[in-house]
Design an enzyme around this catalytic site. Structure first.
Site, PDB file in Angstrom:
ATOM      1  N   LYS A  33       6.314   2.760  14.786  1.00 19.04           N
ATOM      2  CA  LYS A  33       6.651   4.135  14.420  1.00 19.04           C
ATOM      3  C   LYS A  33       6.050   5.159  15.379  1.00 19.04           C
ATOM      4  CE  LYS A  33       4.234   5.666  10.971  1.00 19.04           C
ATOM      5  NZ  LYS A  33       3.362   6.754  11.433  1.00 19.04           N
ATOM      6  N   THR A  34       4.772   4.999  15.704  1.00 20.03           N
ATOM      7  CA  THR A  34       4.105   5.975  16.571  1.00 20.03           C
ATOM      8  C   THR A  34       4.735   6.005  17.959  1.00 20.03           C
ATOM      9  OG1 THR A  34       2.040   5.627  15.356  1.00 20.03           O
ATOM     10  CG2 THR A  34       1.881   6.683  17.510  1.00 20.03           C
ATOM     11  N   ASP A 220       6.371  13.162  10.607  1.00 21.71           N
ATOM     12  CA  ASP A 220       5.841  11.813  10.403  1.00 21.71           C
ATOM     13  C   ASP A 220       5.493  11.617   8.929  1.00 21.71           C
ATOM     14  OD1 ASP A 220       4.869   9.291  10.890  1.00 21.71           O
ATOM     15  OD2 ASP A 220       2.976   9.954  11.761  1.00 21.71           O
ATOM     16  N   GLU A 221       5.503  10.375   8.463  1.00 23.60           N
ATOM     17  CA  GLU A 221       5.123  10.021   7.086  1.00 23.60           C
ATOM     18  C   GLU A 221       5.877  10.866   6.056  1.00 23.60           C
ATOM     19  OE1 GLU A 221       3.457   7.447   6.685  1.00 23.60           O
ATOM     20  OE2 GLU A 221       1.905   7.193   8.197  1.00 23.60           O
ATOM     21  N   GLN A 251       6.397   2.440   1.437  1.00 21.19           N
ATOM     22  CA  GLN A 251       4.961   2.698   1.543  1.00 21.19           C
ATOM     23  C   GLN A 251       4.580   4.044   0.939  1.00 21.19           C
ATOM     24  OE1 GLN A 251       2.807   1.170   5.157  1.00 21.19           O
ATOM     25  NE2 GLN A 251       4.865   1.105   6.026  1.00 21.19           N
ATOM     26  N   ARG A 598      -0.855  -5.376   5.669  1.00 24.84           N
ATOM     27  CA  ARG A 598      -1.999  -5.042   6.543  1.00 24.84           C
ATOM     28  C   ARG A 598      -2.418  -6.264   7.354  1.00 24.84           C
ATOM     29  NH1 ARG A 598      -0.616  -0.783   7.230  1.00 24.84           N
ATOM     30  NH2 ARG A 598       1.120  -1.479   5.955  1.00 24.84           N
TER      31      ARG A 598
END
Length: 707
Positions: A33-34, A220-221, A251, A598
């Site tokens: 994503k980043t 973002d997010e 998420q 994770r």
């Protein structure tokens, strides 16, 4: 120009090169994503679509903003100035300073932190005649902040949302608080977004100017946005519609702090004709881990849907391990043993993490890691014995055991409040120095001299309580004395009556402390243990195992992840099962999904057949989430049904031995308490009188062997 695009996969490149119109990028865990956000930002500048100050880019943390700024600078080969890149609050503050006069402020307004907000609210409440000891200002601030998160100014909160809090005057206090902020030329964090949104909504010329200034919007997010953030983005994008939102509906785990999953779910309705790009190639986890997580989250109905697959997965990648253990103590031992084994095999401690559903769960893992000599850190939280409520409770116990403990007495003399102000404490210290006596002795003298005064009565009552609690300690033991202290001091009620969001967690921690006490033969041995634990911190630069809640783990990754406590009532939480119904349960499942994803190489999930609450055992049943994990993705090791047996992640259980071996009168051995004799037996629980102490303890049959 092509170099920075060549490293992208097909889905990532599509997200980067789709510049016109609304775009939703569904970025699964570990899908880059980043990289997509950063490359898209650079692509807008390098392709000539926008100047640096024409892109409005929102992140959720300052750290993420710094990282994106640095990456963009590297891609461009030069520093970039004038970027509108930052958190919602940072960017809203810049806009608000340009138009502050529209909401009665000047451009030099002050942004208040939480302590300042509480101070202003206390003034407002006292002016209104509201008892700040009965109605906590922090609880009032939480209510006001929730309204601001929903975009509701003081005059627009519906009457139906009033409550009994503050005698039904919360809305009026909200209005008075806002007026006081204007007098101070100040704004709180909620105001930054609320004021900015109101200015844009009510001033067409300003809105048009801002829309012209920002040709492109990136977020973002997006799944974590609240309503006022959503309103701001809609206002900014409603003319050109060049908005790109990146997020993952699977998420979305922060509804308790105002996040609205509906914001991302309705994106295509808000922006008709929007393009949706799914990033599904995962660069983090092995195929078995992704398969387990994907199968679990597929049980949610409120989701847009995507399926993660591993970019590469080593042959022989291990499945997710699901282990049943007898109880929560064994769970900590098993996790500790596996961490120790992996460490011996060369895995760095810093690449391992224990992720719990509730903060109180860290205590047994902390103590086990200390016993093994393995350094650890509690991420986004304090170590168990460093938490405020635990320090307070232990201070009471220290005075109980040692009346001359001045530091402990000073800590709890007026906790909870009992009328001992600064003047009374100064008098105590003066008397202590003059007579060279402990504070408790000074308190006795002061109480005798000023018995008719408020402070004298308070001291006399506190000292009488300690005398009574010492008698409970002598007759009934340290666990009973602890319960008496919490109840009769008012400390437990102090947190029960606190409406702050963290109060419930503090009560759970106090329960966990009671459980810890029950593991020790005496109050003195427990306090000695705590002192050693507090000293056993180690060097700050040492590789450490991470302990944290699942919420704190979002955005992080580890080679090995341990996920303990997957039981009904703990995960999913009892509160969710009782109050929230479907939406709450789906968020709990998303939290489970976050936990599993994770892990890069290994994921271990455990559940206990019994868990101690207060010093008593309660039976538990496995979490419903475990039955949603397909057998082909997990290796299940069941808890032994009876007898002495140690289960573990590495090997299957040995053959059980029937509890009938431990008939009444049988002499047995326990690792901690030594030799004893069984006096009662109920199913797999034994009542044993131990020779070392002469006292009777109730233990599971799995923890003793025939002598």
């Amino acid at each position: 120009m092509t170099d920075y695009l060549s490293d992208l996969n097909e889905q990532q490149r599509l997200a980067v090169e789709t510049l016109d119109g609304p775009l939703l990028v569904l970025a699964g865990a570990g899908t880059g994503k980043t990289r997509v956000l950063t490359t898209r930002f650079a692509h807008l500048l390098l392709s000539g679509r926008a100047w640096p100050n024409q892109v409005f880019a929102v992140t959720f943390t300052n750290r993420a903003a710094r990282e994106m700024r640095e990456r963009v600078a590297v891609m461009l080969g030069r520093p970039v100035d004038g970027l509108w890149l930052g958190t919602f609050h940072a960017l809203a503050a810049r806009l608000l300073r340009r138009h502050a006069e529209k909401v009665g402020l000047t451009s030099s307004f002050t942004i208040l932190d939480t302590d300042d907000q509480i101070r202003v609210l206390k003034q407002v409440m006292e002016t209104a005649g509201i008892d700040i000891h009965r109605f906590a200002p922090a609880a009032l601030l939480a209510r006001i902040s929730r309204w601001k998160d929903r975009g509701l100014p003081a005059g627009k909160v519906p009457a139906s949302e009033e409550s009994d809090f503050a005698r039904g005057r919360v809305r009026a206090l909200y209005a008075a608080y806002q007026e006081r902020l204007r007098e101070l030329n100040a704004a709180d964090f909620g105001d930054l977004l609320l004021h900015t949104t109101e200015i844009l909504r009510t001033n067409a010329d300003i809105l048009e100017s801002v829309q012209r200034a920002f040709k492109y919007i990136m977020v973002d997010e997006y799944q974590d946005t609240n309503l006022v953030q959503y309103f701001l983005l809609r206002l900014l994008a409603q003319s050109h519609r060049n908005i790109c939102c990146v997020g993952d509906d699977d998420q979305s785990i922060y509804s308790w702090r105002g996040a609205e999953i509906e914001n991302i779910l309705r994106f295509e309705k808000d922006f008709p004709g929007a393009r949706v790009v799914r990033l599904e190639r995962n660069y983090r986890s092995t195929a078995p881990i992704l398969a387990a997580a994907s199968a679990l989250i597929a049980h949610n109905e409120s989701r847009l849907g995507k399926t993660l697959h591993a970019h590469s997965s080593p042959s022989g990648a291990t499945k997710v391990t699901v282990l049943g253990v007898w109880d929560s103590d064994e769970e900590a031992r098993v996790v500790g043993a596996e961490i120790e084994r992996l460490s011996r095999d060369g895995e760095a401690l810093g690449s391992m993490a224990v992720l719990v559903r509730a903060g109180f769960q860290t205590r047994p893992f902390e103590e086990r890691l200390i016993a093994l000599g393995l350094p650890y850190r509690v991420v986004s939280g304090q170590r168990f014995y460093e938490r405020q409520e635990i320090r307070d409770a232990i201070a009471y116990l220290r005075v109980l055991a040692q009346p001359a403990d001045d530091l402990a007495f000073e800590r709890i003399a007026n906790v909870p409040r009992r009328g001992l102000g600064e003047q009374a404490m100064r008098s105590l210290h003066v008397l202590r120095r003059e007579r060279a006596i402990p504070l408790t002795a000074a308190a006795e003298a002061l109480a005798a001299e000023a018995r008719s005064g408020r402070a004298g009565r308070a001291l006399a009552g506190l000292l009488a309580n300690f005398a009574r609690w010492r008698e409970v300690l002598r007759r009934q033991g340290h666990v009973a004395a602890y319960e008496a202290v919490l109840d009769e001091s008012g400390y437990r009620d102090f947190w029960r009556n606190d409406n702050a969001p963290e109060a419930a967690g503090r009560l759970e921690n106090l329960k966990e402390l009671g459980q810890a006490l029950a593991d020790f033969e005496s109050l003195e041995s427990f306090l000695e243990h705590v002192a050693l634990v507090m000293e056993n911190d180690g060097a700050s630069d040492t590789e450490r195992v991470s302990l944290m809640t699942l919420h704190a783990a979002k955005g992080l990754e580890f080679d090995t992840v341990f996920l303990p406590g997957w039981e009904e009532g703990l995960f999913p939480s009892q509160r969710t099962l009782e109050e929230s119904g479907g939406p709450g349960l789906e968020e709990e499942r998303r939290l489970a999904y976050v936990g599993i994803t994770r892990a890069r190489r290994r994921a271990y999930i455990s559940h206990a057949a019994a868990r101690r609450i207060y010093a008593t055992w309660q039976s538990s049943i496995p979490s419903r989430f475990l039955s949603e994990l397909p057998d082909e993705t997990v290796t299940r090791i069941a808890a032994p049904r009876q007898g002495f047996q140690r289960s573990g992640f590495g090997t299957a259980a040995a053959a059980p031995q029937a509890p009938a071996r431990f008939a009444v009168g049988t002499r047995v051995f326990h690792e901690k308490f030594g030799y004893g004799t069984v006096t009662e037996r109920e199913a797999d629980r034994l009542e044993i009188v131990f020779e070392s102490t002469g006292s009777s303890k109730r233990v599971l049959a799995s923890f003793v062997e025939p002598a």
